[in-house]
Design a protein around this motif. Structure first.
Motif, short mmCIF file in Angstrom:
data_model
loop_
_atom_site.label_atom_id
_atom_site.label_comp_id
_atom_site.label_asym_id
_atom_site.label_seq_id
_atom_site.Cartn_x
_atom_site.Cartn_y
_atom_site.Cartn_z
N THR A 24 0.83 -1.20 0.00
CA THR A 24 0.00 0.00 0.00
C THR A 24 0.86 1.26 0.00
O THR A 24 0.57 2.22 -0.73
CB THR A 24 -0.94 0.00 1.23
OG1 THR A 24 -1.71 -1.20 1.22
CG2 THR A 24 -1.86 1.19 1.21
N ALA A 25 1.93 1.25 0.79
CA ALA A 25 2.84 2.40 0.81
C ALA A 25 3.53 2.56 -0.55
O ALA A 25 3.76 3.70 -0.99
CB ALA A 25 3.88 2.22 1.91
N GLY A 26 3.84 1.47 -1.21
CA GLY A 26 4.44 1.54 -2.54
C GLY A 26 3.51 2.17 -3.57
O GLY A 26 3.93 3.01 -4.37
N VAL A 27 2.25 1.77 -3.53
CA VAL A 27 1.27 2.37 -4.45
C VAL A 27 1.11 3.85 -4.14
O VAL A 27 1.04 4.69 -5.05
CB VAL A 27 -0.08 1.62 -4.36
CG1 VAL A 27 -1.18 2.37 -5.11
CG2 VAL A 27 0.06 0.21 -4.91
N ALA A 29 3.39 5.84 -2.84
CA ALA A 29 4.60 6.53 -3.31
C ALA A 29 4.55 6.76 -4.82
O ALA A 29 4.93 7.83 -5.31
CB ALA A 29 5.85 5.73 -2.93
N ILE A 30 4.08 5.77 -5.55
CA ILE A 30 3.96 5.92 -7.01
C ILE A 30 2.92 6.99 -7.35
O ILE A 30 3.13 7.81 -8.26
CB ILE A 30 3.63 4.57 -7.66
CG1 ILE A 30 4.84 3.65 -7.58
CG2 ILE A 30 3.19 4.75 -9.11
CD1 ILE A 30 4.59 2.24 -8.05
N GLY A 53 10.10 8.66 -6.05
CA GLY A 53 8.78 8.07 -5.79
C GLY A 53 8.53 6.80 -6.56
O GLY A 53 8.04 5.82 -6.01
N GLY A 57 8.59 3.29 -4.79
CA GLY A 57 7.29 2.60 -4.80
C GLY A 57 7.39 1.19 -5.34
O GLY A 57 6.82 0.26 -4.78
N ILE A 61 6.63 -2.22 -3.23
CA ILE A 61 5.67 -3.21 -3.72
C ILE A 61 6.33 -4.58 -3.84
O ILE A 61 5.73 -5.61 -3.47
CB ILE A 61 5.06 -2.76 -5.06
CG1 ILE A 61 4.13 -1.57 -4.84
CG2 ILE A 61 4.31 -3.90 -5.74
CD1 ILE A 61 3.63 -0.92 -6.12
#
Length: 97
Positions: A24-27, A29-30, A53, A57, A61
Motif C-alpha cells: 500500500t505504501a508503494g502504491v 509513493a507511485i 517516488g 514505490g 511493492i
C-alpha cells in the motif's frame, strides 16, 4: 494449540500484515510521484519525482509482495503440518489392538 503453533500463526499473520502495508505504501509513493510529475512542466523537475517516488514505490511493492507470499507459504506449511500430525495419530490408533 501449543505455544509454538501460536507463535507461528502470529508470525504468518504479521508477515501478511506488514506485506500489505508495504504494498500500500508503494502504491501511495507511485501516486505521489505521478502527482509531482503531472504538476510540473520541466523535465529536470520531473526526474527526481520519478526516481524517488517511482523506484521507491516499486521497491516497496516488491518487498511487500515477497512478505505476503511468505505469509501464504507459512500458512500452507502449517496446514500441512497439522494434516501430517492428524494422519500420524490415526495410524498410531490403528496399530493399537
Amino acid at each position: 494449540m501449543t505455544l509454538q503453533d501460536r507463535r507461528r500463526a502470529r508470525l504468518s499473520t504479521g508477515l501478511g500484515f506488514v506485506g500489505t502495508l508495504l504494498m500500500t505504501a508503494g502504491v501511495a509513493a507511485i501516486l505521489f510521484a505521478w502527482w509531482g510529475v503531472a504538476h510540473t512542466g520541466y523535465v529536470w523537475e520531473q526526474i527526481p519525482y520519478v526516481v524517488s517516488g517511482g523506484v521507491l514505490g516499486l521497491g516497496l511493492i516488491g518487498v511487500g509482495g515477497f512478505l505476503h507470499f511468505g505469509s501464504w507459504l507459512a500458512k500452507l506449511v502449517e496446514e500441512q503440518r497439522q494434516t501430517t500430525y492428524a494422519l500420524l495419530r490415526l495410524l498410531e490408533d490403528r496399530e493399537r489392538p
